[in-house]
Design an enzyme around this catalytic site. Structure first.
Site, PDB file in Angstrom:
ATOM      1  N   ASP A  81       0.825  -1.220   0.000  1.00 24.14           N
ATOM      2  CA  ASP A  81       0.000   0.000   0.000  1.00 24.14           C
ATOM      3  C   ASP A  81       0.855   1.264   0.000  1.00 24.14           C
ATOM      4  O   ASP A  81       2.000   1.276   0.432  1.00 24.14           O
ATOM      5  CB  ASP A  81      -0.954   0.009   1.200  1.00 24.14           C
ATOM      6  N   GLU A  82       0.245   2.302  -0.511  1.00 21.95           N
ATOM      7  CA  GLU A  82       0.724   3.676  -0.346  1.00 21.95           C
ATOM      8  C   GLU A  82       2.195   3.906  -0.700  1.00 21.95           C
ATOM      9  O   GLU A  82       2.986   4.332   0.128  1.00 21.95           O
ATOM     10  CB  GLU A  82       0.471   4.131   1.102  1.00 21.95           C
TER      11      GLU A  82
HETATM   12  C1  TNX Z   1      -3.892   3.520   6.342  1.00 22.12           C
HETATM   13  S1  TNX Z   1      -4.941   1.695   4.243  1.00 22.12           S
HETATM   14  C2  TNX Z   1      -2.857   2.612   6.307  1.00 22.12           C
HETATM   15  C3  TNX Z   1      -2.010   2.456   7.497  1.00 22.12           C
HETATM   16  C4  TNX Z   1      -2.381   3.383   8.599  1.00 22.12           C
HETATM   17  C5  TNX Z   1      -3.890   3.537   8.681  1.00 22.12           C
HETATM   18  C6  TNX Z   1      -4.377   4.375   9.812  1.00 22.12           C
HETATM   19  C7  TNX Z   1      -3.538   1.053   4.577  1.00 22.12           C
HETATM   20  C8  TNX Z   1      -3.299  -0.235   4.000  1.00 22.12           C
HETATM   21  N1  TNX Z   1      -2.622   1.713   5.316  1.00 22.12           N
HETATM   22  O1  TNX Z   1      -0.659   2.560   7.157  1.00 22.12           O
HETATM   23  O2  TNX Z   1      -1.861   2.886   9.771  1.00 22.12           O
HETATM   24  O3  TNX Z   1      -4.359   4.046   7.469  1.00 22.12           O
HETATM   25  O4  TNX Z   1      -5.766   4.321   9.936  1.00 22.12           O
END
Ligand code: TNX
Length: 607
Positions: A357-358
């Site tokens: 992710d991200e």
């Molecule tokens: C999103 S959605 C993240 C996490 C964070 C979280 C906090 C996703 C896979 N990753 O890295 O901890 O939001 O709510």
């Protein structure tokens, strides 16, 4: 009123008192078929548990539980007539199905598999009056019931983040007990992230020596604080720490006895700062020792990389370089050491979750190693081709070890141009691979993403942020600390979640949320019959940026986790399809009372 009291007030406001207790099901999650007979069974410490050989372990755990009720463990035997609790193997039932009959003469739990028998014993546990758990009893009256039950989904997961803030092995075992009681069967263990690496990997001591200690986290205003949370000065014990190999094996054994599979997550290529810094430290040490070749062996970044980026959580140094051979040497080493732990524990493992992710824009753009890779492979043209390259290699590496790849939704997405706009779509190149993806984004125009991916052939675990992210605060009132980027999350959110039509009947209770005033269904795509068959289950994550103590963990977990358990196990309730709103509401109220009943009177920890 502070936020601790706020939860109690919240719960009190929600209690619906006009439903007589005897109308509530005494087994939770709601069984597929449930009858009360009015004919109780009196259990004492001298009543034996008589079991078929296949269910000895399940009988033993049940006996342990009665041991805490009576101060003495009932005898377990494989033969015996007369008054008893009986665990019987019966052919032809589903893999997790069970039957439970409580009558004055005997209690019979029937199942085909040990997992089924285990769930029968968990249901029996919920029949023990809560008062009986308070002190040593001489006898307890178990209400007469006939239950025939099986779960709706095979994948009922809780995701625990121990990277941002650590939780002890003991706390993990407690969570496993809680999960077992609510018939959850997957612990997705988020073992590393930017803030910490939490599992000993033999041969790579820096991962825990460096990566298990250093830490940063977000404060209440979402500002990065270098010494909060997982840093060495974290309050209480939740900051630094890691599980030794022996700890992890103990966790695996404990989970396996309770029919919980543990999916380890190695978060890559983003969210990987702790791993990168650990391997940097290893590099520095070996260089100092005059071993330059060995130093580079597990390096996770291109030392010449001039790329500039910022992750959503503000890091500029948290993405692994996908062009370096040492990246794959590192991953293979970690995977092989983890597999050895599963083997030693006798625990099943089918997949490793590789994160995904991200990953911010700008990564890899000025890495000489990446540029060389692209020059040698003309089909690799940019970030999304590099993405395919990376997850293609990781997939092959796992397949070679008889594992399949799982990850966050991004592992199965690619970006294309549609009507002049760049949009994310299911990646056709990976379609048909045996991936499973945890789909978290149901916001910002991606409301139908989970269904689009399922319709495209990906196996999907619904992990919708706005319904299942347990780390989101209960409510805005009373300045409760915590995150709310996907709205607030109380028990309603998971409870109202309708897996195959999740915008329907969703109670949009926004708590005057300035960020998500109302979740409006923008997605167009509905789940097809084929898509339905690809929804393998539900998952609720508890991210731990704000979870600095075990008490905080339990506060955020309960009662929200019960909503997940109910939706993952029980069939859709009447109100999900009930066209008459009033009736639907009454059914919901009844279910709410069942929660409160469970919460207030059973063995749940309370703050
Ligand atoms: C999103 S959605 C993240 C996490 C964070 C979280 C906090 C996703 C896979 N990753 O890295 O901890 O939001 O709510």
């Amino acid at each position: 009123v502070d936020w601790v009291q706020a939860k109690d007030i919240y719960a009190q406001n929600k209690v619906i008192t006009d439903i007589p207790e005897e109308k509530l099901t005494k087994v939770f999650p709601t069984p597929a078929v449930y009858h009360e007979t009015g004919q109780p069974f009196t259990m004492t410490a001298t009543v034996p548990i008589v079991t078929d050989a296949a269910f000895l372990r399940e009988a033993d755990l049940l006996a342990d539980h009665f041991g805490t009720v009576f101060g003495k463990k009932p005898v377990i035997s494989m033969l015996g007539t007369g008054k008893a609790i009986r665990l019987q193997q019966k052919k032809g039932m589903g893999p997790e199905a069970y039957e439970l009959q409580v009558s004055p003469q005997e209690v019979v739990i029937a199942a085909s598999t040990p997992a089924g028998a285990f769930y029968g014993t968990q249901s029996l546990k919920t029949l023990i009056p809560a008062a009986a758990l308070a002190k040593n009893q001489t006898s307890v009256s178990l209400p007469g019931v006939r239950v025939s039950d099986a779960p709706r989904f095979g994948h009922r997961a809780f995701m625990m983040d121990v990277s941002r803030n650590f939780q002890s092995k003991e706390q993990v075992l407690k969570v496993l007990d809680m999960m077992a009681l609510y018939k959850l069967n997957v612990l997705h263990f988020h073992l590393n992230d930017d803030e910490g690496w939490r599992l000993e990997i033999p041969g790579l001591p820096e991962l825990t020596e460096v990566g298990g200690k250093r830490g940063h986290t977000l404060d209440e205003k979402n500002h990065l604080q270098p010494s909060l949370g997982s840093g060495p000065d974290a309050n209480k014990t939740s900051g630094s720490g890691h599980y030794t190999k022996a700890d992890y094996i103990e966790i695996l054994k404990y989970a396996t006895e309770r029919h919980i599979k543990v999916i380890p997550e190695i978060e890559t290529p983003g969210h990987a700062r702790a791993a990168i810094k650990s391997m940097d430290a290893r590099y520095a040490r070996l260089m100092q020792e005059g071993k330059p070749e060995e130093a580079k062996r597990y390096l996770l970044r291109d030392l010449e990389d001039q790329s500039v980026y910022r992750s959503v959580q503000n890091w500029n140094d948290n993405v692994i370089n996908v062009a370096l051979p040492s990246t794959y040497t590192f991953l293979e080493k970690v995977v092989d050491e983890i597999l050895a732990m599963y083997q030693e524990a006798g625990a099943p493992i089918q997949t490793i979750h590789m994160g995904g992710d991200e990953v911010p824009n700008g990564v890899w753009e000025k890495s000489p190693a990446v540029n060389a890779l692209m020059a040698a492979n003309p089909t690799i043209k940019g970030k999304y081709d590099l993405w395919d390259y990376y997850f293609g290699k990781v997939n092959d590496m796992l397949n070679a070890r008889k594992l399949y790849l799982s990850g966050w939704e991004e592992i199965g997405l690619t970006r294309v141009e549609q009507n002049g706009k760049k949009v994310y779509v299911p990646n056709q190149d990976f379609k048909g691979k045996n991936f499973h993806v945890d789909v978290w984004n149901n916001l910002w125009g991606a409301e139908d993403l989970a269904y689009r991916m399922a319709n495209a052939g990906y196996k999907v675990v619904l992990t919708n942020a706005s319904n299942l992210y347990l780390d989101l605060t209960y409510q805005k009132a009373y300045e409760e600390p915590g995150l709310y980027w996907a709205g607030y999350l109380d028990l309603d959110k998971p409870f109202y979640f309708i897996p195959f039509d999740y915008m329907k009947n969703q109670k949009v209770d926004t708590n005057n949320d300035p960020i998500n005033p109302a979740v409006v269904y923008k997605g167009k795509e509905r789940l097809t019959a084929f898509g339905r068959s690809n929804i393998v289950g539900l998952q609720a994550p508890l991210w731990s940026e704000m979870i600095k103590t075990p008490e905080r963990l339990e506060y955020m977990l309960l009662p929200k986790l019960l909503g997940l358990a109910e939706r993952a196990w029980a069939p859709d309730p009447a109100w999900a399809t009930e066209p008459n709103a009033a009736k639907g509401e009454a059914a919901y109220n009844q279910a709410w009372s069942a929660f409160v009943n469970v919460l207030g009177k059973r063995e749940l920890p309370r703050l």
